[in-house]
Design a protein around this motif. Structure first.
Motif, PDB file in Angstrom:
ATOM      1  N   ALA A 183       3.103  -6.172 -15.548  1.00 60.73           N
ATOM      2  CA  ALA A 183       2.801  -5.125 -14.485  1.00 60.73           C
ATOM      3  C   ALA A 183       2.361  -5.321 -13.185  1.00 60.73           C
ATOM      4  O   ALA A 183       1.327  -6.170 -13.314  1.00 60.73           O
ATOM      5  CB  ALA A 183       2.032  -4.002 -15.195  1.00 60.73           C
ATOM      6  N   ASN A 184       3.028  -5.451 -12.050  1.00 60.60           N
ATOM      7  CA  ASN A 184       2.475  -5.660 -10.882  1.00 60.60           C
ATOM      8  C   ASN A 184       2.707  -4.899  -9.740  1.00 60.60           C
ATOM      9  O   ASN A 184       3.942  -4.582  -9.506  1.00 60.60           O
ATOM     10  CB  ASN A 184       2.936  -7.138 -10.515  1.00 60.60           C
ATOM     11  CG  ASN A 184       2.430  -7.867  -9.327  1.00 60.60           C
ATOM     12  OD1 ASN A 184       2.159  -7.155  -8.203  1.00 60.60           O
ATOM     13  ND2 ASN A 184       1.864  -8.976  -9.637  1.00 60.60           N
ATOM     14  N   ALA A 185       1.517  -4.137  -9.225  1.00 61.76           N
ATOM     15  CA  ALA A 185       1.733  -3.254  -8.284  1.00 61.76           C
ATOM     16  C   ALA A 185       1.087  -3.829  -6.974  1.00 61.76           C
ATOM     17  O   ALA A 185       0.058  -4.319  -6.766  1.00 61.76           O
ATOM     18  CB  ALA A 185       0.865  -1.968  -8.559  1.00 61.76           C
ATOM     19  N   THR A 186       1.728  -3.846  -5.828  1.00 61.54           N
ATOM     20  CA  THR A 186       1.385  -4.242  -4.441  1.00 61.54           C
ATOM     21  C   THR A 186       1.422  -3.096  -3.529  1.00 61.54           C
ATOM     22  O   THR A 186       2.721  -2.669  -3.284  1.00 61.54           O
ATOM     23  CB  THR A 186       2.230  -5.344  -3.816  1.00 61.54           C
ATOM     24  OG1 THR A 186       1.906  -6.629  -4.823  1.00 61.54           O
ATOM     25  CG2 THR A 186       1.542  -5.916  -2.431  1.00 61.54           C
ATOM     26  N   VAL A 187       0.378  -2.524  -3.074  1.00 58.57           N
ATOM     27  CA  VAL A 187       0.369  -1.385  -2.118  1.00 58.57           C
ATOM     28  C   VAL A 187      -0.192  -1.720  -0.752  1.00 58.57           C
ATOM     29  O   VAL A 187      -1.339  -2.153  -0.769  1.00 58.57           O
ATOM     30  CB  VAL A 187      -0.224  -0.074  -2.975  1.00 58.57           C
ATOM     31  CG1 VAL A 187      -0.250   0.888  -2.029  1.00 58.57           C
ATOM     32  CG2 VAL A 187       0.525  -0.061  -4.067  1.00 58.57           C
ATOM     33  N   SER A 188       0.081  -1.092   0.307  1.00 58.24           N
ATOM     34  CA  SER A 188      -0.371  -1.439   1.700  1.00 58.24           C
ATOM     35  C   SER A 188      -0.360  -0.103   2.450  1.00 58.24           C
ATOM     36  O   SER A 188       0.463   0.663   2.280  1.00 58.24           O
ATOM     37  CB  SER A 188       0.346  -2.537   2.331  1.00 58.24           C
ATOM     38  OG  SER A 188       1.729  -2.343   2.502  1.00 58.24           O
ATOM     39  N   ASP A 189      -1.273  -0.043   3.287  1.00 60.28           N
ATOM     40  CA  ASP A 189      -1.475   1.173   4.485  1.00 60.28           C
ATOM     41  C   ASP A 189      -1.315   2.414   3.747  1.00 60.28           C
ATOM     42  O   ASP A 189      -0.474   3.183   4.088  1.00 60.28           O
ATOM     43  CB  ASP A 189      -0.364   0.928   5.481  1.00 60.28           C
ATOM     44  CG  ASP A 189      -0.426  -0.688   6.137  1.00 60.28           C
ATOM     45  OD1 ASP A 189      -1.414  -1.036   6.453  1.00 60.28           O
ATOM     46  OD2 ASP A 189       0.402  -1.298   6.224  1.00 60.28           O
ATOM     47  N   SER A 190      -1.869   2.509   2.595  1.00 60.85           N
ATOM     48  CA  SER A 190      -1.523   3.735   1.777  1.00 60.85           C
ATOM     49  C   SER A 190      -2.823   4.561   1.553  1.00 60.85           C
ATOM     50  O   SER A 190      -3.906   4.204   1.731  1.00 60.85           O
ATOM     51  CB  SER A 190      -0.973   3.617   0.544  1.00 60.85           C
ATOM     52  OG  SER A 190       0.654   2.919   0.884  1.00 60.85           O
ATOM     53  N   THR A 191      -2.643   5.896   0.958  1.00 58.60           N
ATOM     54  CA  THR A 191      -3.843   6.524   0.224  1.00 58.60           C
ATOM     55  C   THR A 191      -3.576   6.821  -1.129  1.00 58.60           C
ATOM     56  O   THR A 191      -2.513   7.332  -1.359  1.00 58.60           O
ATOM     57  CB  THR A 191      -4.070   7.921   1.133  1.00 58.60           C
ATOM     58  OG1 THR A 191      -4.202   7.463   2.500  1.00 58.60           O
ATOM     59  CG2 THR A 191      -4.869   8.585   0.624  1.00 58.60           C
ATOM     60  N   LEU A 192      -4.540   6.802  -1.927  1.00 57.17           N
ATOM     61  CA  LEU A 192      -4.491   6.877  -3.372  1.00 57.17           C
ATOM     62  C   LEU A 192      -5.382   8.060  -3.779  1.00 57.17           C
ATOM     63  O   LEU A 192      -6.668   7.633  -3.116  1.00 57.17           O
ATOM     64  CB  LEU A 192      -4.469   5.814  -4.126  1.00 57.17           C
ATOM     65  CG  LEU A 192      -3.900   4.316  -3.935  1.00 57.17           C
ATOM     66  CD1 LEU A 192      -4.331   3.409  -4.958  1.00 57.17           C
ATOM     67  CD2 LEU A 192      -2.354   4.668  -4.000  1.00 57.17           C
ATOM     68  N   VAL A 193      -5.172   9.191  -4.402  1.00 58.34           N
ATOM     69  CA  VAL A 193      -5.906  10.145  -4.699  1.00 58.34           C
ATOM     70  C   VAL A 193      -5.887  10.552  -6.147  1.00 58.34           C
ATOM     71  O   VAL A 193      -4.714  10.811  -6.301  1.00 58.34           O
ATOM     72  CB  VAL A 193      -5.867  11.528  -3.575  1.00 58.34           C
ATOM     73  CG1 VAL A 193      -6.547  12.536  -4.204  1.00 58.34           C
ATOM     74  CG2 VAL A 193      -5.987  10.864  -2.299  1.00 58.34           C
ATOM     75  N   ALA A 194      -6.922  10.689  -6.806  1.00 57.32           N
ATOM     76  CA  ALA A 194      -7.047  11.410  -8.179  1.00 57.32           C
ATOM     77  C   ALA A 194      -7.863  12.534  -8.371  1.00 57.32           C
ATOM     78  O   ALA A 194      -9.121  12.152  -8.127  1.00 57.32           O
ATOM     79  CB  ALA A 194      -7.064  10.236  -9.328  1.00 57.32           C
ATOM     80  N   THR A 195      -7.597  13.561  -8.736  1.00 57.91           N
ATOM     81  CA  THR A 195      -8.532  14.617  -8.538  1.00 57.91           C
ATOM     82  C   THR A 195      -8.992  15.343  -9.978  1.00 57.91           C
ATOM     83  O   THR A 195     -10.057  16.067 -10.167  1.00 57.91           O
ATOM     84  CB  THR A 195      -8.211  15.957  -7.691  1.00 57.91           C
ATOM     85  OG1 THR A 195      -6.878  16.268  -8.321  1.00 57.91           O
ATOM     86  CG2 THR A 195      -7.999  15.291  -6.313  1.00 57.91           C
ATOM     87  N   GLY A 196      -8.059  14.797 -10.963  1.00 57.52           N
ATOM     88  CA  GLY A 196      -8.515  15.471 -12.450  1.00 57.52           C
ATOM     89  C   GLY A 196      -9.698  14.633 -13.236  1.00 57.52           C
ATOM     90  O   GLY A 196     -10.057  13.598 -12.949  1.00 57.52           O
ATOM     91  N   ALA A 197     -10.396  15.283 -14.373  1.00 57.03           N
ATOM     92  CA  ALA A 197     -11.211  15.004 -15.103  1.00 57.03           C
ATOM     93  C   ALA A 197     -10.593  13.592 -15.721  1.00 57.03           C
ATOM     94  O   ALA A 197      -9.647  13.440 -16.163  1.00 57.03           O
ATOM     95  CB  ALA A 197     -11.471  15.837 -16.128  1.00 57.03           C
TER      96      ALA A 197
END
Length: 377
Positions: A183-197
C-alpha cells in the motif's frame, strides 16, 4: 439523460480465494459476481453506478460526478471508483470537452463496499488541475466510509493524488486508509479532513506508506489523530499542516513505525492533546512548528526506545503542566538548533525520565515563562 455504462459491464465469477489472489476481495468475498467497467474514457456527466476497473483501464474526464445509488447492480457496491486485479484508472479534471471539478461520493450501506475511492493491486491516479480553483473531491459519508481505502496485501496498490479534497465524516472513517506492504499513497497540494469519532486523517498499518507534500490534514472528532501509523508503516511529510481540535488528540501517532517531517506544522488544542507521540519508532523532524494549546498537551512524547532527531524545529506549548519534549522509556533524542518553550504553570520545556532515556542538544534553547516551570527536568 445521464451517461450510463451499466449495459456495457462484463461479469465473471471468482471464488473467494481467487478474489484474494487477484486483489478483488470485497466485503468478505460475499459477491459471487464481479461488476467490471470496461476499459475506455468516461465523462463528463453524472453517474450513479460504481466504476470498477478490475483488470481494466480507464480515464475519467472533468465535470464528472460519481455517487453510487441503491439498488446497486449485481456484483457492485457503493465505492465511487475502484481499481483492482492489475487495473488502472486516471482522473483528470482538465480533460474532455467540459473541464471542471470532479466529485466522487459514497454512502454507508450495510454489507456493501463503501469508500469514495478504492485501490488494491492496481494504480489509481488523480492528476492535479492546471487551474488552482479546480479540484477533485473524494468524500466518504457514514461509518467506516473512507475517502480512499488502499489494501496492499497481494501486489502493488498505488494511489497518487494532487489538488484534492478528501474527507470522511463518519465514525472510524479516514480520509486515507491503507495497510499492507504494497500500500502506497502519494498526495500533494491537497486537503484531508476527518470529522467522525476515531476518524483519523491518515491510518496506516502493516508496512503501509504515505507521502504528503504541501498537504493539510484536519481532524475534529473525539479520539481522532491527524496521522495514526503502526506496525512498521511510514509517514513522510513535506510542508503542509496537521491540525486537531479536541482533547486527547494526537497530531501524529506512530508506533513501531517511521515518521519523517520536513517543514510541517502541527497544531493541537485541548487537554492532553499531543503534537507527536512516538513509541518504538524512528522519528526525524526538520523545521516546522509543533504547537500545543491545552493543559498537559505535550509537544512531543517519545518512549519505548524511540530514536528521534530534531533540526531547526520550534516547539511551543501554552498549557499548564505541558512538556515541550517528554523523553522516557529509553528513548533518545538529538536536537540541533531547535527552540523548545512553555508558557504554562508547572510546565517543563524538556522532561527526561527513565533508564536509558537521553536528550542531547546542540544550540537552540529551552525556555519557560510561568510559575513552577522548568527549563529542563
Amino acid at each position: 439523460m445521464r451517461p450510463s455504462f451499466r449495459t456495457l459491464q462484463g461479469r465473471f465469477r471468482l471464488t473467494c480465494l481467487a478474489q484474494v489472489a487477484t486483489g478483488l476481495a470485497y466485503a468478505g468475498c460475499v459477491q459471487a459476481q464481479t461488476y467490471i467497467t470496461p476499459s475506455g474514457t468516461y465523462g463528463p456527466g453524472p453517474y450513479t453506478d460504481a466504476f470498477q476497473f478490475f483488470g481494466t483501464h480507464g480515464v475519467i474526464q472533468g465535470s464528472t460526478t460519481i455517487y453510487p445509488a441503491v439498488p446497486y447492480p449485481m456484483g457492485a457496491g457503493g465505492a465511487g471508483v475502484s481499481v483492482a486485479g492489475g487495473g488502472s484508472a486516471r482522473i483528470n479534471p482538465d480533460l474532455g470537452p467540459q473541464p471542471g471539478n470532479f466529485v466522487i461520493q459514497s454512502d454507508y450501506r450495510s454489507g456493501a463496499p463503501n469508500d469514495a475511492l478504492y485501490v488494491a493491486n492496481g494504480t489509481l491516479t488523480v492528476e492535479g488541475s492546471s487551474d488552482p480553483s479546480r479540484l477533485t473531491y473524494a468524500m466518504g459519508h457514514g461509518q467506516t466510509v473512507n475517502g480512499i481505502y488502499i489494501p496492499g496485501e497481494t501486489g502493488p496498490s498505488v494511489f497518487v493524488g494532487a489538488r484534492m479534497y478528501m474527507s470522511a465524516d463518519g465514525q472510524d472513517a479516514n480520509a486515507i486508509r491503507g495497510y499492507g506492504v504494497y500500500a502506497n499513497a502519494t498526495v500533494s497540494d491537497s486537503t484531508l479532513v476527518a470529522t467522525g469519532a476515531n476518524g483519523h486523517g491518515i491510518r496506516l498499518w502493516n508496512r503501509a506508506v504515505a507521502t504528503l507534500a504541501n498537504t493539510d490534514v484536519t481532524v475534529s472528532g473525539a479520539g481522532a489523530f491527524g496521522v495514526f501509523a503502526t506496525d512498521n508503516s511510514t509517514i513522510d511529510t513535506t510542508g503542509g499542516a496537521i491540525n486537531t481540535t479536541l482533547g486527547s488528540a494526537r497530531g501524529i501517532y506512530i508506533d513501531t513505525s517511521v515518521g519523517r517531517l520536513n517543514g510541517t506544522n502541527i497544531n493541537t488544542q485541548g487537554t492532553s492533546a499531543y503534537g507527536i507521540q512516538a513509541g518504538a519508532s524512528n522519528l526525524s523532524v526538520t523545521g516546522g512548528t509543533i504547537a500545543t494549546a491545552g493543559s498537559a498537551g505535550h509537544g512531543l512524547w517519545l518512549y519505548g526506545g524511540t530514536t528521534a532527531t530534531l533540526s531547526a524545529a520550534t516547539v511551543p506549548t501554552t498549557g499548564a503542566t505541558a512538556r515541550g519534549i517528554y523523553v522516557s522509556g529509553a528513548a533518545s533524542v538529538v536536537a540541533n538548533q531547535s527552540d523548545i518553550g512553555t508558557q504554562g504553570d508547572g510546565a517543563s520545556a524538556a522532561y527526561v525520565t527513565g533508564a536509558g532515556s537521553s536528550l542531547t542538544m546542540t544550540g537552540g534553547s529551552l525556555t519557560t515563562t510561568r510559575a513552577s516551570a522548568h527549563g529542563a527536568y
